[in-house]
Design a protein around this motif. Structure first.
Motif, PDB file in Angstrom:
ATOM      1  N   ILE A   9       2.350   6.169  11.465  1.00  0.00           N
ATOM      2  CA  ILE A   9       1.150   6.474  12.254  1.00  0.00           C
ATOM      3  C   ILE A   9      -0.101   6.435  11.383  1.00  0.00           C
ATOM      4  CG2 ILE A   9      -0.011   8.282  13.575  1.00  0.00           C
ATOM      5  CD1 ILE A   9       2.808   9.183  14.492  1.00  0.00           C
ATOM      6  N   ILE A  10      -0.020   7.055  10.214  1.00  0.00           N
ATOM      7  CA  ILE A  10      -1.178   7.102   9.316  1.00  0.00           C
ATOM      8  C   ILE A  10      -1.538   5.703   8.824  1.00  0.00           C
ATOM      9  CG2 ILE A  10      -2.006   7.931   7.076  1.00  0.00           C
ATOM     10  CD1 ILE A  10      -0.270  10.439   7.530  1.00  0.00           C
ATOM     11  N   THR A  11      -0.524   4.928   8.440  1.00  0.00           N
ATOM     12  CA  THR A  11      -0.766   3.589   7.881  1.00  0.00           C
ATOM     13  C   THR A  11      -1.373   2.654   8.914  1.00  0.00           C
ATOM     14  OG1 THR A  11       1.128   3.931   6.419  1.00  0.00           O
ATOM     15  CG2 THR A  11       0.287   1.686   6.605  1.00  0.00           C
ATOM     16  N   LEU A  12      -0.926   2.744  10.162  1.00  0.00           N
ATOM     17  CA  LEU A  12      -1.494   1.906  11.218  1.00  0.00           C
ATOM     18  C   LEU A  12      -2.975   2.209  11.451  1.00  0.00           C
ATOM     19  CD1 LEU A  12       1.403   1.974  13.860  1.00  0.00           C
ATOM     20  CD2 LEU A  12       0.637   0.002  12.507  1.00  0.00           C
ATOM     21  N   ALA A  13      -3.394   3.442  11.150  1.00  0.00           N
ATOM     22  CA  ALA A  13      -4.787   3.833  11.376  1.00  0.00           C
ATOM     23  C   ALA A  13      -5.696   3.532  10.187  1.00  0.00           C
ATOM     24  CB  ALA A  13      -4.850   5.331  11.695  1.00  0.00           C
ATOM     25  N   LEU A  14      -5.109   3.178   9.034  1.00  0.00           N
ATOM     26  CA  LEU A  14      -5.913   2.948   7.841  1.00  0.00           C
ATOM     27  C   LEU A  14      -6.474   1.528   7.794  1.00  0.00           C
ATOM     28  CD1 LEU A  14      -3.726   4.721   5.101  1.00  0.00           C
ATOM     29  CD2 LEU A  14      -5.899   5.525   6.070  1.00  0.00           C
ATOM     30  N   PRO A  15      -7.698   1.365   7.275  1.00  0.00           N
ATOM     31  CA  PRO A  15      -8.292   0.021   7.152  1.00  0.00           C
ATOM     32  C   PRO A  15      -7.707  -0.725   5.952  1.00  0.00           C
ATOM     33  CG  PRO A  15      -9.782   1.665   6.238  1.00  0.00           C
ATOM     34  CD  PRO A  15      -8.632   2.434   6.822  1.00  0.00           C
ATOM     35  N   ALA A  16      -7.953  -2.023   5.893  1.00  0.00           N
ATOM     36  CA  ALA A  16      -7.518  -2.830   4.747  1.00  0.00           C
ATOM     37  C   ALA A  16      -8.226  -2.332   3.488  1.00  0.00           C
ATOM     38  CB  ALA A  16      -7.843  -4.301   5.005  1.00  0.00           C
TER      39      ALA A  16
ATOM     40  N   SER B 255       0.856  -1.185   0.000  1.00  0.00           N
ATOM     41  CA  SER B 255       0.000   0.000   0.000  1.00  0.00           C
ATOM     42  C   SER B 255       0.892   1.235   0.000  1.00  0.00           C
ATOM     43  CB  SER B 255      -0.888   0.017   1.242  1.00  0.00           C
ATOM     44  OG  SER B 255      -0.095   0.220   2.418  1.00  0.00           O
ATOM     45  N   VAL B 256       0.293   2.383  -0.277  1.00  0.00           N
ATOM     46  CA  VAL B 256       1.052   3.638  -0.286  1.00  0.00           C
ATOM     47  C   VAL B 256       1.725   3.859   1.065  1.00  0.00           C
ATOM     48  CG1 VAL B 256       0.867   6.156  -0.445  1.00  0.00           C
ATOM     49  CG2 VAL B 256      -0.409   4.698  -2.044  1.00  0.00           C
ATOM     50  N   GLY B 257       0.948   3.665   2.143  1.00  0.00           N
ATOM     51  CA  GLY B 257       1.483   3.886   3.480  1.00  0.00           C
ATOM     52  C   GLY B 257       2.595   2.919   3.847  1.00  0.00           C
TER      53      GLY B 257
ATOM     54  N   GLY C 233      -1.257  -6.221   3.170  1.00  0.00           N
ATOM     55  CA  GLY C 233      -0.687  -6.987   2.059  1.00  0.00           C
ATOM     56  C   GLY C 233       0.825  -6.937   1.989  1.00  0.00           C
ATOM     57  N   ALA C 234       1.453  -6.391   3.024  1.00  0.00           N
ATOM     58  CA  ALA C 234       2.905  -6.197   2.981  1.00  0.00           C
ATOM     59  C   ALA C 234       3.672  -7.515   2.956  1.00  0.00           C
ATOM     60  CB  ALA C 234       3.353  -5.352   4.168  1.00  0.00           C
TER      61      ALA C 234
END
Length: 316
Positions: A197-204, A38-40, A210-211
């Motif tokens: 921080i932002i990526t941990l807060a984002l939903p699937a 993902s971008v994050g 998918g990392a």
């Protein structure tokens, strides 16, 4: 050769080399996105590698971090984080070449921001910016496509390009009073921390979900290594250090060769899964961008040589 002239030439060649490295960052980013990152997740990993690399170098060299330098780096990091999120997300919707070309519009945004910041604009740099703009117009346009082929990714990339201009001008000012090591480390570390921080807060599927699968591919690690060590650790140190010897607009003109390198890598197919085609008009646009670089670098010296005989005749 005078020391000041030698120092300037070193800065010019260093910044041009960084433009080539950053040009390779677009296909590497596209590869990682297509692999499933993902971008994050991509930005977090890229800037984690960059932070580690810069941090280790600073420890080895025992570079101190002063309060003002840390604040300068913090402001740069906030701009850089927004810039890279817009640019990387834009790559999900547009082509590698087009992303590089639109990002190159910072050659126009930079002198505008520099003027607002009170910098002086050389006529040769203004002319070079206009030549680069004409080249970028040819590179981006897709005849026959709706809105000229413009899409969401292009809009995000255009905003990122404007922020590139801001970041270049800020770096030009901060690098005169702050350590290049500290500026590079702080902005890379801030971007990595914010991305985490932002990526941990984002939903699937926008987080780290998918990392694992993406990182099982060797090409993903090669791309991350290239982006983290060369396009981040090395590139931001060189920019933060060398830009003190150049003006903001001159730096932007040198960086405008970045989309040409991006296109060359994309059409060569050296990056798996990233193969694109450029028409005659787009190739002509790339040549115009290269011409803009020569106008910026050689224009003032050619003008002085033309004026020198006139001055000698007036004296005689």
């Amino acid at each position: 050769m005078p020391e000041s002239r030698r120092s300037h030439l070193i800065a010019v060649f260093a910044m041009a080399a960084i433009a080539a490295i950053w040009g390779g960052g677009f296909p590497a980013t596209k590869y990682c996105l297509q692999a499933g990152l993902s971008v994050g997740a991509l930005l977090t990993l890229r800037f984690a590698v960059g932070t580690l690399g810069l941090g280790l170098m600073m420890l080895l060299l025992r570079v101190p971090i002063r309060r003002q330098e840390a604040l300068d780096g913090l402001w740069l990091g906030l701009v850089l984080a927004a810039l890279f999120w817009l640019q990387t997300d834009g790559l999900r919707f547009t082509t590698t070449s087009k992303s590089g070309f639109i990002t190159g519009l910072y050659v126009i945004f930079t002198p505008l921001v520099a003027l607002l910041a009170g910098d002086r604009l050389r006529p040769s740099h203004g002319l070079a910016a206009l030549v680069a703009l004409a080249g970028l117009a040819l590179l981006v346009r897709e005849p026959g496509a709706a809105w000229g082929g413009w899409n969401r990714g292009d809009s995000e990339t255009l905003l990122a390009s404007a922020l590139c201009g801001v970041q270049i001008v800020m770096t030009a000012h901060f690098s005169r009073r702050s350590s290049g090591w500290v500026l590079a480390f702080m902005q890379v570390a801030v971007t990595g921390a914010l991305s985490l921080i932002i990526t941990l807060a984002l939903p699937a599927p926008h987080g780290f979900q998918g990392a694992g699968a993406a990182l099982s591919r060797g090409g993903t690690w090669v791309s991350l290594g290239f982006m983290g060590l060369l396009a981040t650790t090395l590139a931001f140190y060189v920019q933060s250090t060398m830009q003190a010897r150049l003006g903001a607009t001159e730096s932007a003109i040198l960086f405008s060769t970045e989309p040409v390198w991006t296109a060359a890598i994309a059409i060569s197919g050296v990056v798996p899964g990233v193969l694109e085609h450029l028409g005659p008009a787009q190739l002509a646009g790339g040549l115009l961008i290269l011409a803009a670089t020569f106008v910026a670098e050689l224009g003032p010296r050619l003008l002085k040589r033309l004026q020198r005989p006139e001055a000698e005749e007036a004296i005689g």
